[in-house]
Design a protein around this motif. Structure first.
Motif, short mmCIF file in Angstrom:
data_model
loop_
_atom_site.label_atom_id
_atom_site.label_comp_id
_atom_site.label_asym_id
_atom_site.label_seq_id
_atom_site.Cartn_x
_atom_site.Cartn_y
_atom_site.Cartn_z
N ALA A 131 0.79 -1.22 -0.01
CA ALA A 131 0.05 -0.10 0.05
C ALA A 131 0.69 1.25 0.05
O ALA A 131 1.80 1.56 0.77
N PRO A 132 0.43 2.51 -0.71
CA PRO A 132 1.00 3.53 -0.75
C PRO A 132 1.21 4.20 0.69
O PRO A 132 0.04 4.11 1.30
N ILE A 133 2.07 4.84 1.16
CA ILE A 133 2.00 5.28 2.76
C ILE A 133 1.07 6.29 2.79
O ILE A 133 0.43 6.54 3.67
N HIS A 134 0.98 7.07 1.86
CA HIS A 134 -0.06 8.16 1.79
C HIS A 134 -1.70 7.73 2.18
O HIS A 134 -2.46 8.65 2.46
N HIS A 135 -1.87 6.37 2.03
CA HIS A 135 -3.16 5.79 1.98
C HIS A 135 -3.50 5.60 3.53
O HIS A 135 -4.38 5.23 3.81
N LEU A 136 -2.35 5.51 4.32
CA LEU A 136 -2.56 5.15 5.63
C LEU A 136 -3.04 5.90 6.49
O LEU A 136 -2.82 7.32 6.41
N SER A 137 -3.89 5.60 7.55
CA SER A 137 -4.20 6.40 8.62
C SER A 137 -3.23 7.01 9.55
O SER A 137 -2.16 6.42 9.55
N LEU A 138 -3.32 8.07 10.50
CA LEU A 138 -2.05 8.25 11.41
C LEU A 138 -1.81 7.30 12.23
O LEU A 138 -0.46 6.97 12.47
N GLY A 139 -2.84 6.36 12.80
CA GLY A 139 -2.61 5.09 13.72
C GLY A 139 -1.46 4.16 12.88
O GLY A 139 -0.72 3.52 13.23
N GLN A 140 -1.91 3.95 11.67
CA GLN A 140 -1.17 3.05 10.76
C GLN A 140 0.14 3.59 10.70
O GLN A 140 1.18 2.65 10.49
N LYS A 141 0.25 4.92 10.19
CA LYS A 141 1.65 5.31 10.02
C LYS A 141 2.60 5.22 11.25
O LYS A 141 3.55 5.14 11.12
N ARG A 142 1.77 5.56 12.45
CA ARG A 142 2.57 5.22 13.76
C ARG A 142 3.16 4.03 13.79
O ARG A 142 4.43 3.72 14.42
N ARG A 143 2.24 3.09 13.50
CA ARG A 143 2.78 1.62 13.56
C ARG A 143 3.76 1.25 12.84
O ARG A 143 4.86 0.37 13.07
N LEU A 144 3.89 1.75 11.40
CA LEU A 144 4.81 1.64 10.54
C LEU A 144 5.93 2.19 10.83
O LEU A 144 7.25 1.60 10.78
N ALA A 145 6.02 3.17 11.43
CA ALA A 145 7.36 3.97 12.00
C ALA A 145 7.84 3.23 12.88
O ALA A 145 9.06 2.92 12.95
N LEU A 146 7.18 2.75 13.86
CA LEU A 146 7.48 1.68 15.00
C LEU A 146 8.33 0.59 14.47
O LEU A 146 9.32 -0.09 14.72
N ALA A 147 7.62 -0.25 13.39
CA ALA A 147 7.99 -1.28 12.81
C ALA A 147 9.29 -1.06 12.09
O ALA A 147 10.24 -1.93 12.13
N GLY A 148 9.72 0.06 11.33
CA GLY A 148 10.59 0.36 10.74
C GLY A 148 11.95 0.48 11.57
O GLY A 148 12.98 0.27 11.26
N VAL A 149 11.65 0.94 12.91
CA VAL A 149 12.67 0.92 13.84
C VAL A 149 12.84 -0.44 14.43
O VAL A 149 14.07 -0.88 14.69
N MET A 150 11.92 -1.19 14.68
CA MET A 150 12.01 -2.27 15.42
C MET A 150 12.53 -3.56 14.58
O MET A 150 13.07 -4.47 15.24
N VAL A 151 12.39 -3.30 13.31
CA VAL A 151 13.18 -4.24 12.51
C VAL A 151 14.58 -4.36 12.46
O VAL A 151 15.18 -5.50 12.16
N LEU A 152 15.30 -3.28 13.05
CA LEU A 152 16.61 -3.35 13.24
C LEU A 152 17.00 -4.09 14.51
O LEU A 152 18.16 -3.91 15.07
N GLU A 153 15.93 -4.29 15.31
CA GLU A 153 16.28 -4.98 16.55
C GLU A 153 17.18 -4.17 17.77
O GLU A 153 18.28 -4.62 18.12
N PRO A 154 16.68 -2.99 17.86
CA PRO A 154 17.48 -2.05 18.80
C PRO A 154 17.43 -2.56 20.14
O PRO A 154 16.53 -3.24 20.58
N GLU A 155 18.34 -2.13 21.00
CA GLU A 155 18.52 -2.57 22.29
C GLU A 155 17.66 -1.39 23.19
O GLU A 155 17.31 -1.76 24.44
N LEU A 156 17.53 -0.16 22.82
CA LEU A 156 16.86 0.60 23.37
C LEU A 156 16.06 1.43 22.44
O LEU A 156 16.36 1.79 21.27
#
Length: 285
Positions: free
Chosen positions: A138-163
């Motif tokens: 899906a194009p990112i501009h089609h996402l709701s605010l809640g979905q965009k926040r979840r996507l931003a979180l997923a994009g960070v967590m895919v790198l498996e940070p310690e903090l």
């Protein structure tokens, strides 16, 4: 003994053209393995401190340490820190840079020059984990605010940070979305990631956190356990933070009843209800 993952020592920072420092000699350690909250009203320095947390900003005075090692403001070190310290901005529009959901999540992995097969596997896993798999193309501009926040979180967590640092993640979310986010953060914490969330929502902070730091005008005014912060009601009210609603409800009860129900302020409505039922029925319902 608690280990500090990230530590700030006498950190000061003034924005270019600014008349006064935003951070005024902050010294603070983020304890490993805790669910942490950074509290303070708007403009107190929470976001600026986070931008120092993975090296986006460099202190004009003082030092930042990761597991006891001082930050080195060179490309190789800072690239490594973006993997160890994940930062999710308040506005996901500042973080989402690709055209589609899967492309955005894969961006950080591709920068690590991982094999394409491994990238595809990790992207699939993280999208499934965050409930985004059905919208992978899906194009990112089609996402709701809640979905965009979840996507931003997923994009960070895919790198498996310690903090994981989250700047006002519950802003503009309704109660249902906030509860879902807190459940996601509980899962992230359960998988071994230390979480530090900046907020000025007292109800969220005291229900969720195991450790709280309060900032005011670029200085640390408190750091410790939530119960210790609640005991400083006068300080919280002077800083215009107030106290959680559950604390006001608790204070309105007769002192005899509060003592019978456990003495300390409950951290949530669920805990309040549990104590009440134990008192009335002698056991958990």
């Amino acid at each position: 003994m608690t280990t500090n993952l990230l530590e700030f020592k006498d950190v000061q920072y003034t924005y270019p053209g600014g008349k006064a420092p935003v951070l005024r000699g902050i010294s603070l350690g983020i304890p490993e393995g805790k669910k942490c909250v950074l509290l303070g009203r708007n403009g107190c320095g929470k976001s600026t401190l986070f931008l120092h947390g993975n090296g986006i900003f460099q202190p004009q005075r003082g030092e930042v340490f990761w597991r006891g090692q001082s930050f080195v403001y060179k490309r190789s070190f800072l690239q490594e820190m973006t993997k160890k310290v994940g930062l999710v901005f308040q506005d996901p529009e500042h973080q989402l840079i690709a055209s589609t959901v899967s492309e955005d999540v894969s961006y950080g992995l591709l920068n690590q020059r991982l094999a394409p097969e491994l990238v595809r596997k990790k992207v699939h896993q993280i999208l499934e984990r965050f409930g985004l798999l059905a919208m992978a193309d899906a194009p990112i501009h089609h996402l709701s605010l809640g979905q965009k926040r979840r996507l931003a979180l997923a994009g960070v967590m895919v790198l498996e940070p310690e903090l994981l640092l989250l700047d006002e993640p519950t802003a503009y979310l309704d109660r249902y979305q906030t509860k879902n986010l807190l459940r996601e953060l509980d899962q992230i914490h359960a998988h071994g990631t230390t979480v530090l969330m900046a907020t000025h929502d007292l109800d969220v902070a005291f229900e969720w956190a195991e450790w709280i730091c309060v900032l005011d005008e670029g200085r640390v005014v408190f750091a410790g356990e939530p119960d210790e912060a609640l005991a400083k009601r006068e300080m919280l009210e002077e800083l215009d933070l107030g106290v959680p609603l559950i604390a006001d409800v608790w204070a309105a009860l007769p002192i005899e009843l509060r003592e019978e129900w456990g003495g300390k302020v409950p951290r949530s409505l669920a805990e309040f209800t549990q104590r009440m039922n134990v008192s009335r029925f002698g056991e958990n319902p």
